[in-house]
Design a protein around this motif. Structure first.
Motif, PDB file in Angstrom:
ATOM      1  N   VAL A  22       0.839  -1.326   0.018  1.00  0.00           N
ATOM      2  CA  VAL A  22      -0.135   0.456   0.382  1.00  0.00           C
ATOM      3  C   VAL A  22       0.811   1.167  -0.124  1.00  0.00           C
ATOM      4  N   HIS A  23      -0.014   2.315  -0.434  1.00  0.00           N
ATOM      5  CA  HIS A  23       1.154   3.815  -1.050  1.00  0.00           C
ATOM      6  C   HIS A  23       0.288   4.622   0.955  1.00  0.00           C
ATOM      7  N   ASP A  24       1.351   4.650   1.538  1.00  0.00           N
ATOM      8  CA  ASP A  24       1.312   6.287   2.035  1.00  0.00           C
ATOM      9  C   ASP A  24       1.395   7.484   2.020  1.00  0.00           C
ATOM     10  N   LYS A  25       1.109   8.335   1.567  1.00  0.00           N
ATOM     11  CA  LYS A  25       1.223   9.707   1.664  1.00  0.00           C
ATOM     12  C   LYS A  25       2.573  10.089   2.518  1.00  0.00           C
ATOM     13  N   GLN A  26       2.924   9.404   2.842  1.00  0.00           N
ATOM     14  CA  GLN A  26       4.448  10.428   4.742  1.00  0.00           C
ATOM     15  C   GLN A  26       5.744   9.627   4.112  1.00  0.00           C
ATOM     16  N   VAL A  40       7.163  -3.021   6.140  1.00  0.00           N
ATOM     17  CA  VAL A  40       8.238  -2.404   6.082  1.00  0.00           C
ATOM     18  C   VAL A  40       8.052  -1.431   4.935  1.00  0.00           C
ATOM     19  N   THR A  41       8.647   0.133   5.373  1.00  0.00           N
ATOM     20  CA  THR A  41       9.056   1.318   4.673  1.00  0.00           C
ATOM     21  C   THR A  41      10.049   0.927   4.017  1.00  0.00           C
ATOM     22  N   GLY A  42      10.568   1.973   2.177  1.00  0.00           N
ATOM     23  CA  GLY A  42      11.550   1.976   1.613  1.00  0.00           C
ATOM     24  C   GLY A  42      11.788   1.072   0.986  1.00  0.00           C
ATOM     25  N   LEU A  43      11.134   0.168   0.430  1.00  0.00           N
ATOM     26  CA  LEU A  43      11.415  -0.743  -0.299  1.00  0.00           C
ATOM     27  C   LEU A  43      11.074  -0.114  -1.705  1.00  0.00           C
ATOM     28  N   LYS A  44      11.540   0.041  -2.290  1.00  0.00           N
ATOM     29  CA  LYS A  44      10.759   0.362  -4.057  1.00  0.00           C
ATOM     30  C   LYS A  44      10.458  -0.622  -5.171  1.00  0.00           C
ATOM     31  N   ASN A  45      11.190  -1.784  -4.818  1.00  0.00           N
ATOM     32  CA  ASN A  45      11.345  -2.912  -6.665  1.00  0.00           C
ATOM     33  C   ASN A  45      10.727  -3.528  -5.679  1.00  0.00           C
ATOM     34  N   THR A  46      10.267  -3.981  -4.797  1.00  0.00           N
ATOM     35  CA  THR A  46       9.311  -5.275  -4.058  1.00  0.00           C
ATOM     36  C   THR A  46       7.933  -5.362  -5.169  1.00  0.00           C
ATOM     37  N   MET A  47       7.590  -6.501  -5.464  1.00  0.00           N
ATOM     38  CA  MET A  47       5.687  -6.810  -5.429  1.00  0.00           C
ATOM     39  C   MET A  47       4.949  -7.897  -4.724  1.00  0.00           C
ATOM     40  N   ARG A 106       1.019  -1.602  -8.966  1.00  0.00           N
ATOM     41  CA  ARG A 106       2.005  -1.678  -7.735  1.00  0.00           C
ATOM     42  C   ARG A 106       1.098  -2.749  -6.731  1.00  0.00           C
ATOM     43  N   GLU A 107      -0.121  -2.136  -6.277  1.00  0.00           N
ATOM     44  CA  GLU A 107      -0.690  -2.449  -5.125  1.00  0.00           C
ATOM     45  C   GLU A 107      -1.660  -3.889  -5.591  1.00  0.00           C
TER      46      GLU A 107
END
Length: 623
Positions: A340-344, A379-386, A455-456
């Protein structure tokens, strides 16, 4: 590293939550003993009561102080505006709570067919599941679908028949529906106490107790009373009869219990604990399914359901897929099941940890220094995982684990390949439409939003139409695309324009056919011809674009085809697969086999590709 206790990352109600106290045994990092963890999913048809049941679980565990209601739009797991407005679950939500010295990681899944891919992603990381039925409807269409999905992943489950407060709530009808539609052996462990059509309580067949629920405190307190022949004659007799039937059923699927019955020479002397143990073994081996009853909305039967999750569903170490993850030994292996994407915070990645542990890598939310296997984390900060990705410490460890699995005789190469595959089988879209930014100024923002949503949600497809240049949005249904449109407008503040919805038809052939064609082409003053003999195969499930006939009759000709020409022939076959001969829709389940090929010297690859495409289209007209 974030420990996922509730979906408070994007839900505005987190101030209301209080964590229940637990005396469960934990290590120095606050992690539970793995045997005291349950990773479960809630599966059901739409409107069977999944979210209502989950809300009661959170309330009775002490995690929340006030229960929300679906029709009020204030439940915990339905956190999206679109969910609260419609009163349905659209996306999976992870919740963690404590119950009787155990940790339950629960995932509430969607019940609408348009969001079945959400269920598919979740099932891959579960150890057990609770299937909820509407007591007045039995097994419904989506219930059947999700149970088939659970069968694919060998997930043990229990069934909770909800809404038994309704006048048309019928236990026997539901049991017949389960056996006939789900093809499983039912193990009824409870039955309702009804008087003049009103649900008064529940009888536990295993312990021969009646449970009465107080409505003054919203069912928070309930009493257990031993049934007695003197005071509860009719209930006692019915419970005893059902207990004998349950014991007899269990003896046919559990050898340990059968041996004890033979030794004691009676069905009535079997203790409650022996029945509980037998129910656990039968559930985990998927020989039978315990069935419970209740009414979540009326606050009846939810606590016994939570008890049954602990008693009958397996801990992480009992997961049947652990034989694959054990190849990583003590190194990290984790499966991504949701993003999921969080604005912050940006993308938040949900993992199920199977082996090893994750070290601290974040400094906000609810910080923990380390979390071990069997847990679900975010976990935050992972840009390429699916969703579906298998995560480990490094490529070397993944390669070593693969080799170890490939060396085991009881694991096939196909099973190894499926285990390391990043995603579950992606379903083909059913509806599609064009989507455009309101102006060029929003084009970049729209592309970014679509990338995040894709991605989600792996079932969402975003493509470019090669002919019109339009961006095409494809999904599983009208509701699916409507929700995406609303999210683009509400979350990304882009008033995108969507074209009319169209059905994503597919073409195929009914019968096998074989024929020879010689398409001719004239370019300038030169004449060219290509001769191909091909056959079309119906119900083809393979992945090869073009099959080659290497039988004795055709082997010499096929072997003489140069690689450059073979690529041109494959391109022609692929073109027809994407643009069918009838209405130019994609062609599915059709195999193309080449038996013979010849062409004049100087024939270009473009002509060969066109000749192959024309020949296939002509053969389809024959089929």
């Amino acid at each position: 590293m974030l420990k996922r206790r509730l979906v408070t990352t994007w839900c505005k109600r987190q101030k209301r939550y209080t964590n229940s106290r637990s005396t469960a045994v934990k290590d120095e990092h606050g992690n539970h003993d793995v045997a005291k963890i349950r990773n479960i999913g809630i599966l059901a048809h739409i409107d069977a009561g999944k979210t209502t049941t989950t809300e009661r679980m959170l309330f009775y565990s002490g995690l929340i102080k006030t229960m929300g209601e679906v029709h009020h739009g204030n439940t915990v797991t339905d956190y999206m505006d679109q969910e609260r407005e419609r009163g349905i679950t659209i996306t999976s939500a992870a919740v963690t709570f404590e119950w009787k010295n155990h940790r339950i990681n629960l995932i509430d899944t969607p019940g609408h067919i348009d969001f079945t891919m959400e269920v598919e992603q979740t099932l891959r990381v579960l150890d057990g599941a609770v299937v909820i039925l509407d007591g007045s409807a039995g097994v419904e269409a989506q219930t059947l679908t999700v149970c088939r999905q659970a069968d694919k992943y060998n997930i043990p489950r229990i069934i909770y028949i909800n809404k038994m407060d309704r006048l048309d709530g019928n236990l026997d009808m539901n049991l017949r529906s389960i056996e006939s539609k789900l093809n499983v052996e039912v193990l009824p462990t409870q039955f309702p106490i009804k008087a003049e059509g009103i649900l008064k309580g529940i009888v536990d067949v295993v312990s021969l107790e009646k449970m009465m629920f107080s409505q003054q405190d919203m069912g928070f307190k309930y009493t257990k009373l031993k049934l007695s022949e003197k005071e509860d004659k009719s209930l006692w007799e019915l419970a005893l009869e059902k207990r004998r039937s349950l014991t007899d059923k269990l003896s046919s699927m559990d050898d340990k219990l059968a041996d004890i019955i033979i030794e004691q020479e009676s069905l009535d002397t079997i203790s409650s604990q022996l029945l509980v143990d037998s129910l656990y073994r039968s559930t985990v081996s998927m020989k039978g399914v315990p069935v419970l009853v209740g009414s979540s909305y009326k606050n009846v039967g939810v606590q016994p359901l939570m008890d049954s999750i602990l008693m009958y569903l397996p801990s992480p170490d009992q997961n049947k897929h652990m034989k694959y993850y054990h190849s990583f030994n003590q190194h990290l292996s984790a499966r991504v099941f949701k993003i999921v994407h969080d604005k912050q915070k940006g993308p938040i990645t949900f993992f199920r940890i199977y082996t090893g542990s994750m070290q601290k890598c974040a400094d906000d939310y609810e910080e923990i220094s380390k979390i071990g296997h069997g847990n679900i984390v975010a976990v935050t900060g992972l840009k390429n995982t699916m969703a579906g990705d298998l995560v480990t410490t490094n490529a070397t460890e993944a390669s070593r684990a693969r080799k170890q699995l490939e060396s085991q005789e009881n694991i096939s190469p196909e099973d190894v390949e499926n285990f390391f595959a990043s995603t579950s089988r992606i379903l083909e879209p059913v509806f599609f439409c064009s989507i455009e930014a309101p102006s060029l100024a929003f084009q970049g923002a729209l592309e970014s939003a679509l990338q995040q949503l894709e991605r989600e949600d792996p079932s969402l497809r975003v493509t470019q139409d090669s002919e019109s240049g339009q961006t095409v949005l494809a999904g599983m249904g009208e509701l699916h695309i409507e929700i995406i449109k609303e999210r683009i407008r509400s979350e990304f503040k882009i008033d995108a324009d969507l074209g009319p919805l169209q059905i994503s038809y597919r073409e195929t052939i009914k019968n096998p056919v074989k024929d020879t064609f010689t398409p001719e082409f004239k370019i300038g003053t030169n004449n060219y011809s290509v001769t191909v003999t091909i056959s079309l195969i119906p119900d083809y499930q393979g992945s090869q674009t073009l099959l080659l006939d290497r039988s004795r009759e055709y082997a010499e000709n096929i072997s003489a085809i140069r690689p450059k020409m073979l690529k041109a022939l494959e391109a022609g076959a692929k073109f027809v697969q994407f643009h069918g001969p009838k209405l130019s829709y994609p062609v599915i389940n059709m195999g193309v086999k080449l038996h013979w090929f010849e062409c004049k010297p100087g024939t270009t690859t473009t002509i060969i590709t066109a000749a192959m495409a024309q020949s296939i289209k002509k053969v389809t007209q024959v089929s």
